[in-house]
Design an enzyme around this catalytic site. Structure first.
Site, mmCIF file in Angstrom:
data_model
loop_
_atom_site.group_PDB
_atom_site.id
_atom_site.type_symbol
_atom_site.label_atom_id
_atom_site.label_comp_id
_atom_site.label_asym_id
_atom_site.label_seq_id
_atom_site.Cartn_x
_atom_site.Cartn_y
_atom_site.Cartn_z
ATOM 1 N N ASP A 11 0.852 -1.178 0.000
ATOM 2 C CA ASP A 11 0.000 0.000 0.000
ATOM 3 C C ASP A 11 0.898 1.242 0.000
ATOM 4 O O ASP A 11 2.125 1.135 -0.135
ATOM 5 C CB ASP A 11 -0.989 -0.029 1.169
ATOM 6 C CG ASP A 11 -0.361 0.215 2.539
ATOM 7 O OD1 ASP A 11 0.880 0.393 2.647
ATOM 8 O OD2 ASP A 11 -1.118 0.215 3.531
ATOM 9 N N HIS A 12 0.303 2.400 0.150
ATOM 10 C CA HIS A 12 1.053 3.660 0.093
ATOM 11 C C HIS A 12 2.108 3.762 1.192
ATOM 12 O O HIS A 12 3.109 4.438 1.020
ATOM 13 C CB HIS A 12 0.086 4.849 0.168
ATOM 14 C CG HIS A 12 -0.837 4.778 1.345
ATOM 15 N ND1 HIS A 12 -1.958 3.962 1.358
ATOM 16 C CD2 HIS A 12 -0.809 5.376 2.548
ATOM 17 C CE1 HIS A 12 -2.575 4.090 2.509
ATOM 18 N NE2 HIS A 12 -1.905 4.939 3.260
ATOM 19 N N CYS A 68 2.895 -3.096 4.196
ATOM 20 C CA CYS A 68 2.095 -1.924 4.563
ATOM 21 C C CYS A 68 2.860 -1.218 5.685
ATOM 22 O O CYS A 68 4.026 -1.534 5.922
ATOM 23 C CB CYS A 68 0.670 -2.300 4.952
ATOM 24 S SG CYS A 68 0.446 -3.200 6.501
ATOM 25 N N GLY A 69 2.236 -0.284 6.339
ATOM 26 C CA GLY A 69 2.942 0.466 7.373
ATOM 27 C C GLY A 69 3.493 -0.411 8.482
ATOM 28 O O GLY A 69 4.663 -0.306 8.857
ATOM 29 N N THR A 70 2.652 -1.302 9.018
ATOM 30 C CA THR A 70 3.090 -2.191 10.096
ATOM 31 C C THR A 70 3.218 -3.643 9.650
ATOM 32 O O THR A 70 3.828 -4.442 10.356
ATOM 33 C CB THR A 70 2.087 -2.172 11.261
ATOM 34 O OG1 THR A 70 0.833 -2.681 10.796
ATOM 35 C CG2 THR A 70 1.928 -0.766 11.836
ATOM 36 N N GLY A 71 2.615 -3.993 8.544
ATOM 37 C CA GLY A 71 2.563 -5.376 8.089
ATOM 38 C C GLY A 71 1.392 -6.138 8.682
ATOM 39 O O GLY A 71 1.061 -7.230 8.221
ATOM 40 N N ILE A 72 0.748 -5.580 9.685
ATOM 41 C CA ILE A 72 -0.332 -6.279 10.378
ATOM 42 C C ILE A 72 -1.582 -6.376 9.515
ATOM 43 O O ILE A 72 -2.100 -7.470 9.254
ATOM 44 C CB ILE A 72 -0.642 -5.609 11.735
ATOM 45 C CG1 ILE A 72 0.576 -5.673 12.649
ATOM 46 C CG2 ILE A 72 -1.860 -6.254 12.386
ATOM 47 C CD1 ILE A 72 0.476 -4.794 13.892
ATOM 48 N N GLY A 73 -2.083 -5.256 9.063
ATOM 49 C CA GLY A 73 -3.327 -5.249 8.291
ATOM 50 C C GLY A 73 -3.238 -6.074 7.023
ATOM 51 O O GLY A 73 -4.139 -6.861 6.701
ATOM 52 N N HIS A 101 9.453 -23.492 9.559
ATOM 53 C CA HIS A 101 8.440 -24.169 10.362
ATOM 54 C C HIS A 101 7.027 -24.017 9.830
ATOM 55 O O HIS A 101 6.188 -24.896 10.069
ATOM 56 C CB HIS A 101 8.463 -23.655 11.801
ATOM 57 C CG HIS A 101 9.699 -24.040 12.543
ATOM 58 N ND1 HIS A 101 9.915 -23.649 13.839
ATOM 59 C CD2 HIS A 101 10.788 -24.768 12.186
ATOM 60 C CE1 HIS A 101 11.090 -24.119 14.251
ATOM 61 N NE2 HIS A 101 11.630 -24.800 13.253
ATOM 62 N N ARG A 135 7.930 -32.839 11.567
ATOM 63 C CA ARG A 135 6.835 -32.623 12.513
ATOM 64 C C ARG A 135 5.959 -31.433 12.136
ATOM 65 O O ARG A 135 4.809 -31.351 12.534
ATOM 66 C CB ARG A 135 7.377 -32.458 13.924
ATOM 67 C CG ARG A 135 8.119 -31.159 14.172
ATOM 68 C CD ARG A 135 8.700 -31.109 15.585
ATOM 69 N NE ARG A 135 9.143 -29.803 15.965
ATOM 70 C CZ ARG A 135 10.330 -29.283 15.685
ATOM 71 N NH1 ARG A 135 11.213 -29.988 14.995
ATOM 72 N NH2 ARG A 135 10.656 -28.071 16.084
ATOM 73 N N HIS A 136 6.512 -30.514 11.340
ATOM 74 C CA HIS A 136 5.760 -29.327 10.940
ATOM 75 C C HIS A 136 4.750 -29.621 9.837
ATOM 76 O O HIS A 136 3.761 -28.914 9.706
ATOM 77 C CB HIS A 136 6.717 -28.223 10.484
ATOM 78 C CG HIS A 136 7.746 -27.892 11.509
ATOM 79 N ND1 HIS A 136 7.445 -27.298 12.717
ATOM 80 C CD2 HIS A 136 9.081 -28.110 11.525
ATOM 81 C CE1 HIS A 136 8.544 -27.146 13.425
ATOM 82 N NE2 HIS A 136 9.561 -27.636 12.728
#
Length: 146
Positions: A11-12, A68-73, A101, A135-136
């Protein structure tokens, strides 16, 4: 066999970092697909996540990188897609472990919370790290079945 195509989207808040990462991936020999945005005008991160995740689902890219700004959204938006395992990384260790993993096929980064060199290091580690399996693998199968 050639390297797999990597789809990039931001994003911007992340378009400048995206340009740097696209150039780095290309320098490493990866074909890239830049799905925007290309400037500071506001755009909605779910739209960018959808473009990258759709490219992966259609087979136009093997993996994706979202910023994005935080990567969260943008990571939340990406994980709405059944075929996507998007992981947010803040450093090389978390980037490497998302592949080792979690077999993450999309890497999310926050342009406002990590610097360009950390982002470059994360991308390099993420691209170079294979899925460990073992295991993963059963855990990844359970994620797919959710």
């Amino acid at each position: 066999m050639g390297k797999a195509t990597i789809a990039f989207g931001a994003d911007h808040g992340g378009f400048e970092l995206k340009a740097l990462l696209v150039a780095a991936a290309e320098k490493q020999g990866h074909p890239t697909l830049d799905l925007g945005t290309h400037g500071p005008a506001p755009v909605d991160y779910p739209d960018i996540a959808q473009a990258v995740c759709t490219a992966i689902g259609e087979g136009r890219a093997a993996r994706g990188v979202l910023i994005c700004g935080t990567g969260i959204g943008i990571s939340i938006a990406a994980n709405r897609f059944r075929h996507i395992r998007c992981a947010l990384a803040h450093d090389v260790t978390t980037a490497r472990l998302t592949r080792l993993h979690n077999d993450a096929n999309v890497l999310a980064l926050g342009a406002r919370v990590i610097g360009p060199q950390v982002a470059l290091d994360c991308l390099e580690a993420w691209l170079a790290t294979p899925f460990e399996g073992g295991r993963h693998a059963g855990r990844i199968a359970k994620l797919t079945d959710l």
